[in-house]
Motif scaffolding. Structure first.
Motif, PDB file in Angstrom:
ATOM      1  N   ARG A  37       0.827  -1.200   0.000  1.00 18.93           N
ATOM      2  CA  ARG A  37       0.000   0.000   0.000  1.00 18.93           C
ATOM      3  C   ARG A  37       0.870   1.263   0.000  1.00 18.93           C
ATOM      4  O   ARG A  37       0.573   2.247  -0.675  1.00 18.93           O
ATOM      5  CB  ARG A  37      -0.929   0.011   1.224  1.00 18.93           C
ATOM      6  CG  ARG A  37      -2.083  -0.976   1.134  1.00 18.93           C
ATOM      7  CD  ARG A  37      -2.909  -0.961   2.430  1.00 18.93           C
ATOM      8  NE  ARG A  37      -3.440   0.354   2.705  1.00 18.93           N
ATOM      9  CZ  ARG A  37      -4.537   0.867   2.145  1.00 18.93           C
ATOM     10  NH1 ARG A  37      -5.213   0.151   1.259  1.00 18.93           N
ATOM     11  NH2 ARG A  37      -4.969   2.065   2.457  1.00 18.93           N
ATOM     12  N   THR A  38       1.971   1.230   0.758  1.00 14.26           N
ATOM     13  CA  THR A  38       2.871   2.380   0.813  1.00 14.26           C
ATOM     14  C   THR A  38       3.494   2.658  -0.546  1.00 14.26           C
ATOM     15  O   THR A  38       3.575   3.801  -0.999  1.00 14.26           O
ATOM     16  CB  THR A  38       3.977   2.135   1.859  1.00 14.26           C
ATOM     17  OG1 THR A  38       3.380   1.917   3.134  1.00 14.26           O
ATOM     18  CG2 THR A  38       4.923   3.329   1.942  1.00 14.26           C
ATOM     19  N   ALA A  39       3.939   1.589  -1.217  1.00 17.01           N
ATOM     20  CA  ALA A  39       4.555   1.745  -2.533  1.00 17.01           C
ATOM     21  C   ALA A  39       3.553   2.305  -3.539  1.00 17.01           C
ATOM     22  O   ALA A  39       3.891   3.182  -4.347  1.00 17.01           O
ATOM     23  CB  ALA A  39       5.107   0.408  -3.011  1.00 17.01           C
ATOM     24  N   VAL A  40       2.316   1.814  -3.497  1.00 16.09           N
ATOM     25  CA  VAL A  40       1.296   2.308  -4.423  1.00 16.09           C
ATOM     26  C   VAL A  40       0.998   3.779  -4.148  1.00 16.09           C
ATOM     27  O   VAL A  40       0.862   4.589  -5.075  1.00 16.09           O
ATOM     28  CB  VAL A  40       0.014   1.460  -4.321  1.00 16.09           C
ATOM     29  CG1 VAL A  40      -1.122   2.102  -5.119  1.00 16.09           C
ATOM     30  CG2 VAL A  40       0.270   0.045  -4.813  1.00 16.09           C
ATOM     31  N   LEU A  41       0.924   4.149  -2.873  1.00 18.38           N
ATOM     32  CA  LEU A  41       0.643   5.541  -2.528  1.00 18.38           C
ATOM     33  C   LEU A  41       1.754   6.462  -3.025  1.00 18.38           C
ATOM     34  O   LEU A  41       1.489   7.570  -3.507  1.00 18.38           O
ATOM     35  CB  LEU A  41       0.478   5.678  -1.013  1.00 18.38           C
ATOM     36  CG  LEU A  41      -0.054   7.028  -0.546  1.00 18.38           C
ATOM     37  CD1 LEU A  41      -1.464   7.260  -1.054  1.00 18.38           C
ATOM     38  CD2 LEU A  41      -0.014   7.142   0.970  1.00 18.38           C
ATOM     39  N   GLN A  42       3.003   6.015  -2.925  1.00 19.06           N
ATOM     40  CA  GLN A  42       4.113   6.822  -3.437  1.00 19.06           C
ATOM     41  C   GLN A  42       4.019   6.977  -4.956  1.00 19.06           C
ATOM     42  O   GLN A  42       4.331   8.043  -5.509  1.00 19.06           O
ATOM     43  CB  GLN A  42       5.437   6.188  -3.026  1.00 19.06           C
ATOM     44  CG  GLN A  42       5.724   6.303  -1.532  1.00 19.06           C
ATOM     45  CD  GLN A  42       6.949   5.514  -1.111  1.00 19.06           C
ATOM     46  OE1 GLN A  42       7.303   4.521  -1.738  1.00 19.06           O
ATOM     47  NE2 GLN A  42       7.593   5.957  -0.041  1.00 19.06           N
ATOM     48  N   GLN A  43       3.597   5.921  -5.641  1.00 12.86           N
ATOM     49  CA  GLN A  43       3.423   6.017  -7.093  1.00 12.86           C
ATOM     50  C   GLN A  43       2.270   6.960  -7.443  1.00 12.86           C
ATOM     51  O   GLN A  43       2.339   7.695  -8.437  1.00 12.86           O
ATOM     52  CB  GLN A  43       3.170   4.631  -7.677  1.00 12.86           C
ATOM     53  CG  GLN A  43       4.378   3.713  -7.599  1.00 12.86           C
ATOM     54  CD  GLN A  43       4.053   2.323  -8.138  1.00 12.86           C
ATOM     55  OE1 GLN A  43       3.559   2.168  -9.240  1.00 12.86           O
ATOM     56  NE2 GLN A  43       4.324   1.317  -7.341  1.00 12.86           N
ATOM     57  N   ILE A  44       1.219   6.965  -6.624  1.00 17.16           N
ATOM     58  CA  ILE A  44       0.112   7.902  -6.847  1.00 17.16           C
ATOM     59  C   ILE A  44       0.599   9.332  -6.694  1.00 17.16           C
ATOM     60  O   ILE A  44       0.254  10.220  -7.493  1.00 17.16           O
ATOM     61  CB  ILE A  44      -1.041   7.612  -5.868  1.00 17.16           C
ATOM     62  CG1 ILE A  44      -1.688   6.259  -6.186  1.00 17.16           C
ATOM     63  CG2 ILE A  44      -2.082   8.723  -5.922  1.00 17.16           C
ATOM     64  CD1 ILE A  44      -2.732   5.833  -5.166  1.00 17.16           C
ATOM     65  N   ALA A  45       1.428   9.583  -5.659  1.00 14.05           N
ATOM     66  CA  ALA A  45       1.952  10.932  -5.446  1.00 14.05           C
ATOM     67  C   ALA A  45       2.798  11.396  -6.629  1.00 14.05           C
ATOM     68  O   ALA A  45       2.720  12.552  -7.057  1.00 14.05           O
ATOM     69  CB  ALA A  45       2.771  10.973  -4.156  1.00 14.05           C
ATOM     70  N   ALA A  46       3.590  10.491  -7.196  1.00  8.19           N
ATOM     71  CA  ALA A  46       4.395  10.837  -8.370  1.00  8.19           C
ATOM     72  C   ALA A  46       3.504  11.101  -9.570  1.00  8.19           C
ATOM     73  O   ALA A  46       3.738  12.040 -10.340  1.00  8.19           O
ATOM     74  CB  ALA A  46       5.388   9.707  -8.667  1.00  8.19           C
ATOM     75  N   TRP A  47       2.473  10.282  -9.744  1.00  4.31           N
ATOM     76  CA  TRP A  47       1.519  10.468 -10.846  1.00  4.31           C
ATOM     77  C   TRP A  47       0.830  11.818 -10.744  1.00  4.31           C
ATOM     78  O   TRP A  47       0.594  12.496 -11.751  1.00  4.31           O
ATOM     79  CB  TRP A  47       0.504   9.335 -10.795  1.00  4.31           C
ATOM     80  CG  TRP A  47      -0.539   9.323 -11.876  1.00  4.31           C
ATOM     81  CD1 TRP A  47      -0.485   8.670 -13.069  1.00  4.31           C
ATOM     82  CD2 TRP A  47      -1.821   9.969 -11.844  1.00  4.31           C
ATOM     83  NE1 TRP A  47      -1.646   8.873 -13.792  1.00  4.31           N
ATOM     84  CE2 TRP A  47      -2.477   9.667 -13.060  1.00  4.31           C
ATOM     85  CE3 TRP A  47      -2.474  10.773 -10.904  1.00  4.31           C
ATOM     86  CZ2 TRP A  47      -3.752  10.135 -13.358  1.00  4.31           C
ATOM     87  CZ3 TRP A  47      -3.745  11.259 -11.203  1.00  4.31           C
ATOM     88  CH2 TRP A  47      -4.364  10.942 -12.419  1.00  4.31           C
ATOM     89  N   ALA A  48       0.524  12.227  -9.518  1.00  4.53           N
ATOM     90  CA  ALA A  48      -0.244  13.450  -9.275  1.00  4.53           C
ATOM     91  C   ALA A  48       0.609  14.710  -9.268  1.00  4.53           C
ATOM     92  O   ALA A  48       0.092  15.794  -8.967  1.00  4.53           O
ATOM     93  CB  ALA A  48      -1.000  13.332  -7.955  1.00  4.53           C
ATOM     94  N   ALA A  49       1.893  14.610  -9.612  1.00  2.00           N
ATOM     95  CA  ALA A  49       2.750  15.804  -9.598  1.00  2.00           C
ATOM     96  C   ALA A  49       2.307  16.825 -10.638  1.00  2.00           C
ATOM     97  O   ALA A  49       2.545  18.026 -10.480  1.00  2.00           O
ATOM     98  CB  ALA A  49       4.210  15.402  -9.836  1.00  2.00           C
ATOM     99  N   GLY A  50       1.668  16.358 -11.694  1.00  2.70           N
ATOM    100  CA  GLY A  50       1.141  17.283 -12.690  1.00  2.70           C
ATOM    101  C   GLY A  50       1.530  16.918 -14.107  1.00  2.70           C
ATOM    102  O   GLY A  50       2.322  16.009 -14.346  1.00  2.70           O
TER     103      GLY A  50
END
Length: 256
Positions: A72-85
């Motif tokens: 879950r932590t790894a997926v959340l970090q990937q979401i944060a990178a995706w959401a950078a813009g």
């Protein structure tokens, strides 16, 4: 609010980066900036211009991994990178895109409770409009001419991009766009160049006029408009050059 929506950032689908389910997508009303002008000889002010300044999209999602906390932590970090813009596309805006920056990333603390929703806040400031993914194009050849260009959308501020490739040394070039009762013209004079002249946009959506990496803005005459921006609709585009050449006019529709 929209349900059962898919989202892509720079061509990458959110659900492709892991077990992520979009639950809601909320689009906030755009913010506006109003410019006022003092009335001569009497009290009060008149509205001079209303300008849209930002548009926000919030994606509510959940990670469909219940027990594996490192996963879950790894997926959340990937979401944060995706959401950078970047360039956002949503399935409920087919054929359209929104240039956004990330305003708020999901906190890592959200991973400990699998019932938590993840909020991805994205904002369009530079171009606060939904834009057409595909560009509309009109082309022509010769030293002068007139073509038609149908500009889709509902917004009143749609920039026109132009590329002119001369057959020889170019000294003067005038391009003009008329649409919805608005005419914008930019005239360049006193040049001595070969190669294409490109009327484009920079990262802040400002007009650029270049020959390769060299700016040609200094060659604008006093009769030139500040920008090639017109409303949507059936447009007429024209050009007059000191030599023959090939020209392309492009526009990307925008929606309110």
């Amino acid at each position: 609010m929209a349900r059962h929506v898919e989202a892509w950032m720079n061509g990458i689908q959110l659900s492709s980066i892991g077990p992520v389910l979009i639950q809601d997508v909320q689009e906030s009303a755009p913010t506006q900036e109003t410019t006022y002008m003092a009335r001569p000889l009497r009290s009060g002010q008149d509205v001079q211009k209303n300008r849209r300044t930002s548009l926000r999209v919030t994606i509510q999602a959940a990670i469909r991994e219940l027990y594996d906390l490192p996963r879950r932590t790894a997926v959340l970090q990937q979401i944060a990178a995706w959401a950078a813009g970047g360039v956002l596309e949503l399935s409920n805006h087919p054929g359209q895109r929104l240039r956004v920056i990330g305003k708020a990333s999901p906190a890592l603390g959200n991973v400990r409770d699998y019932t938590n929703r993840i909020a991805i806040e994205l904002e369009a400031d530079t171009v606060p409009y939904w834009e057409a993914i595909a560009t509309m194009t009109a082309t022509g050849t010769g030293a002068s001419g007139t073509e038609n260009l149908n500009i889709e959308g509902t917004a009143g501020e749609i920039p026109i991009e132009v590329a002119f490739t001369p057959s020889g040394t170019l000294t003067d070039l005038t391009v003009s766009v008329s649409c919805g009762g608005v005419t914008r013209q930019i005239a360049l004079s006193g040049m001595s160049i070969s190669g294409s002249v490109i009327f484009g946009r920079d990262d802040c959506d400002r007009l650029t006029i270049k020959n390769g990496s060299t700016s040609l803005l200094r060659y604008r005459t006093a009769a030139s408009a500040d920008d090639l921006i017109v409303p949507h609709g059936a447009a007429t585009v024209s050009w007059q050059a000191s030599v023959t050449g090939e020209i392309t006019f492009q526009a990307r529709g925008r929606w309110l």
